[in-house]
Design an enzyme around this catalytic site. Structure first.
Site, short mmCIF file in Angstrom:
data_model
loop_
_atom_site.label_atom_id
_atom_site.label_comp_id
_atom_site.label_asym_id
_atom_site.label_seq_id
_atom_site.Cartn_x
_atom_site.Cartn_y
_atom_site.Cartn_z
CG HIS A 1 0.12 12.87 32.91
ND1 HIS A 1 -0.38 11.42 33.04
CD2 HIS A 1 1.14 12.98 32.21
CE1 HIS A 1 0.71 10.69 32.43
NE2 HIS A 1 1.50 11.49 31.93
CG ASN B 1 3.81 8.93 32.74
OD1 ASN B 1 2.75 8.68 32.44
ND2 ASN B 1 4.45 10.01 32.06
CB CYS C 1 0.19 11.31 28.92
SG CYS C 1 1.57 10.52 28.58
N1 COA Z 1 19.48 7.59 36.16
C1 COA Z 1 20.67 8.29 36.30
N2 COA Z 1 20.88 9.29 35.48
C2 COA Z 1 20.28 9.41 34.55
C3 COA Z 1 18.93 8.87 34.31
C4 COA Z 1 18.66 7.84 34.99
N3 COA Z 1 17.56 7.10 35.05
N4 COA Z 1 18.29 9.40 33.17
C5 COA Z 1 19.00 10.42 32.57
N5 COA Z 1 20.17 10.64 33.53
C6 COA Z 1 21.02 11.34 33.48
C7 COA Z 1 21.32 12.18 32.14
O1 COA Z 1 22.10 11.43 31.32
C8 COA Z 1 21.96 13.44 32.26
O2 COA Z 1 23.35 13.42 32.44
P1 COA Z 1 24.72 14.42 31.96
O3 COA Z 1 24.19 15.64 32.68
O4 COA Z 1 25.73 13.57 32.27
O5 COA Z 1 24.10 14.27 30.41
C9 COA Z 1 21.58 13.83 33.65
O6 COA Z 1 20.94 12.71 34.32
C10 COA Z 1 20.39 14.95 33.80
O7 COA Z 1 19.44 14.66 32.58
P2 COA Z 1 18.37 15.41 32.29
O8 COA Z 1 17.54 15.04 31.31
O9 COA Z 1 18.70 16.97 32.29
O10 COA Z 1 17.22 15.38 33.75
P3 COA Z 1 16.24 16.08 34.14
O11 COA Z 1 16.53 16.72 35.72
O12 COA Z 1 15.56 16.79 33.25
O13 COA Z 1 15.26 14.77 34.38
C11 COA Z 1 13.67 13.53 33.35
C12 COA Z 1 14.90 13.93 33.06
C13 COA Z 1 13.32 12.82 32.33
C14 COA Z 1 13.10 12.90 34.46
C15 COA Z 1 12.62 15.00 33.09
O14 COA Z 1 13.22 15.62 32.05
C16 COA Z 1 11.02 14.52 33.01
O15 COA Z 1 10.37 14.09 33.62
N6 COA Z 1 10.63 15.64 31.92
C17 COA Z 1 9.19 14.97 31.51
C18 COA Z 1 9.09 13.56 31.03
C19 COA Z 1 7.79 13.44 30.93
O16 COA Z 1 6.95 13.92 31.60
N7 COA Z 1 7.29 12.43 29.99
C20 COA Z 1 6.12 11.81 29.66
C21 COA Z 1 5.35 12.67 28.99
S1 COA Z 1 3.74 12.36 29.23
#
Ligand code: COA
Length: 354
Positions: free
Chosen positions: A255, A285, A115
Site C-alpha cells: 500500500h 495515497n 485502504c
Molecule cells: N507540512 C509541514 N509540517 C507538517 C505537515 C505538513 N504537511 N504535517 C505535519 N507537520 C508538522 C507537525 O505539525 C509537527 O510539527 P510539531 O513538531 O511542531 O508539532 C511535525 O510536522 C512532525 O509531525 P509528525 O506527525 O511527528 O510527523 P511524522 O514524521 O510522523 O509524519 C505523517 C507525519 C502523517 C507523514 C506520518 O506520520 C505518516 O505517514 N503516518 C502514516 C499515515 C498513513 O499512512 N495514513 C494512511 C493510512 S492508510
C-alpha cells in the site's frame, strides 16, 4: 470434484487528469515540498474533477479491465467494489457500478475496510471462485478522498490522491491465483483514522460543520507505528499459508501510504527495496485504489509479468491489515505473456491493454 482456481485475466486503472503538486499546496497551506517529500515521498497527487464521482472513476477502470480480459460486462457474475469514499452513504457504490456495466441483476457488494479494501475484496472474490459459485468476478478499488479531506489540515490533506483500479478474476482449472492470505482488524485502535461525524454516532448538523468533524482525522504517528509493526508478521502468515518463503516472491506491492513505511517494511522483511513496487511519488495515497493502480501500471510497463508471484501488502483504517500471495495467471501462459503485448494507450489516464 475438480479444483477451481482464479486467473486474473484483466486489469485497468484510472487516475483523473488534474495534478496537484506539493508546490501548488504551498500556496494555501503552511507546508513545503521539502517537508512532504522528506516525510512521505509524495511529490504530487491526482485530484478528481467536479464532474467526476467515485463510481464514474470505478467504471472507467472496470471497462479497461474488462476490455483487457476480453469479457463482456454482461458475463459478470459478481461485482465487488472496495471504497471508503462512495458517491453516497446509500445506495452502495457497487450498485451504481453494476447499473452502468450490465442490465443483469447480478450481486454487487461494497467492501469498506479503508485502504485494505481491495485486498479484502480480492480475497473475498477468490472464496466464491474456489467454492464454484461464480466464474467471472470484477474487483474494484476506488477512492475519491479529496472530497472527504479537510484542505485546511496540513497533517492529512497532503497525503492523499484520487484513483481507481480494477481486475477481472475468472475461474480456471489451471493452478494459479490466490495462494495464501492474512487478514486482520485491530478495532480497539480505530480512533487513529476516523471521520468523527456524519454517521449514526454523531449525525451531521451545524455544529459538525463548524468543527469540520465530517472530514478525515488521523493520528499519523500511531498509524505509522501500526503499519511498520504489522507488515512483516502479516507477510509471514500469508507466505506460510501459501507454502512459500519471501525468496519465492517476484514483487511486493505494498500500500502506497508513506515511502518511509515501505522502506521500513523492506528492512524488516529482509527484502531489497528494488523488489517493492513504489509509485507514491506520483499518486500519493490512493487508499483502496493504491494496490490495483500500482499493479495495472507495472503490468503496462512490463515490469510485472502476469505469471510472477506477487505479495500484496496493505494496512489502513480499522485499523485493518491485509496480505495476499497471488500468481495472476498459470505458468502455461508464459509463452504468450500478456505483458509483452501490454502498452499504455487510450484516452486520458485510463490504462488499457490490447
Ligand atoms: N507540512 C509541514 N509540517 C507538517 C505537515 C505538513 N504537511 N504535517 C505535519 N507537520 C508538522 C507537525 O505539525 C509537527 O510539527 P510539531 O513538531 O511542531 O508539532 C511535525 O510536522 C512532525 O509531525 P509528525 O506527525 O511527528 O510527523 P511524522 O514524521 O510522523 O509524519 C505523517 C507525519 C502523517 C507523514 C506520518 O506520520 C505518516 O505517514 N503516518 C502514516 C499515515 C498513513 O499512512 N495514513 C494512511 C493510512 S492508510
Amino acid at each position: 470434484m475438480t479444483r477451481l482456481y482464479g486467473a486474473i485475466t484483466g486489469w485497468g486503472a484510472y487516475v483523473p487528469p488534474h495534478i496537484v503538486t506539493n508546490h501548488d499546496l504551498e500556496a494555501t497551506l503552511d507546508t513545503s515540498d521539502e517537508w512532504i517529500v522528506q516525510r512521505t515521498g509524495i511529490r504530487q497527487r491526482h485530484i478528481a474533477g467536479a464532474d467526476e464521482t467515485t463510481s464514474t472513476m470505478a467504471i472507467k477502470a472496470s471497462l479497461a479491465a474488462l476490455a483487457q480480459a476480453n469479457l463482456p460486462a454482461t458475463e459478470l457474475d459478481l461485482i465487488l467494489v472496495a471504497t471508503s469514499s462512495p458517491d453516497y452513504f446509500t445506495p452502495p457504490a457497487s450498485s451504481l457500478v453494476q447499473a452502468a456495466l450490465t442490465p443483469h441483476h447480478i450481486p454487487a457488494m461494497t467492501i469498506v475496510t479503508g485502504c485494505t479494501g481491495f485486498v479484502y475484496a480480492l480475497v473475498t472474490a477468490y472464496q466464491f471462485i474456489q467454492a464454484g459459485v461464480y466464474r467471472n468476478i470484477l474487483v474494484v478499488g476506488v477512492e475519491l478522498l479529496s472530497r472527504f479531506l479537510d484542505w485546511r489540515d496540513r497533517s492529512t490533506c497532503v497525503l492523499f490522491g484520487d484513483a481507481a483500479g480494477a481486475v477481472v478474476v475468472q475461474a480456471t482449472e489451471q493452478p494459479c491465483g490466490l495462494q495464501g492470505y492474512d487478514l486482520g482488524s485491530d478495532g480497539a485502535n480505530c480512533q487513529h483514522i476516523i471521520m468523527p461525524a456524519g454517521g449514526s454516532a454523531r449525525p451531521f448538523g451545524p455544529d459538525v460543520l463548524d468543527e469540520r468533524s465530517h472530514y478525515i482525522r488521523m493520528n499519523g504517528r500511531e498509524v505509522f507505528k501500526f503499519a511498520t509493526r504489522i507488515f512483516a508478521p502479516a507477510s509471514e502468515r500469508a507466505l506460510r499459508m501459501a507454502g512459500k518463503c519471501i525468496d519465492d516472491i517476484d514483487w511486493v506491492i505494498p500500500h502506497q501510504a508513506n515511502l518511509r513505511i515501505i522502506q521500513a517494511a523492506a528492512k524488516d522483511m529482509g527484502v531489497p527495496l528494488e523488489r517493492f513496487i513504489v509509485n507514491i511519488d506520483r499518486y500519493a495515497n490512493t487508499s483502496a485504489a493504491s494496490i490495483p493502480l500500482a499493479l495495472a501500471e507495472n503490468l503496462a510497463n512490463g515490469r510485472i509479468k502476469p505469471t510472477d508471484t506477487l505479495l500484496l501488502l496493505s494496512f489502513g483504517a480499522g485499523l485493518t491489515w491485509a496480505a495476499a500471495v497471488v500468481q495472476m495467471q498459470p505458468q502455461l501462459h508464459s509463452a504468450q505473456s500478456l505483458s509483452e503485448k501490454s502498452r499504455r494507450v487510450g484516452e486520458g489516464n485510463v490504462f488499457v491493454y490490447p
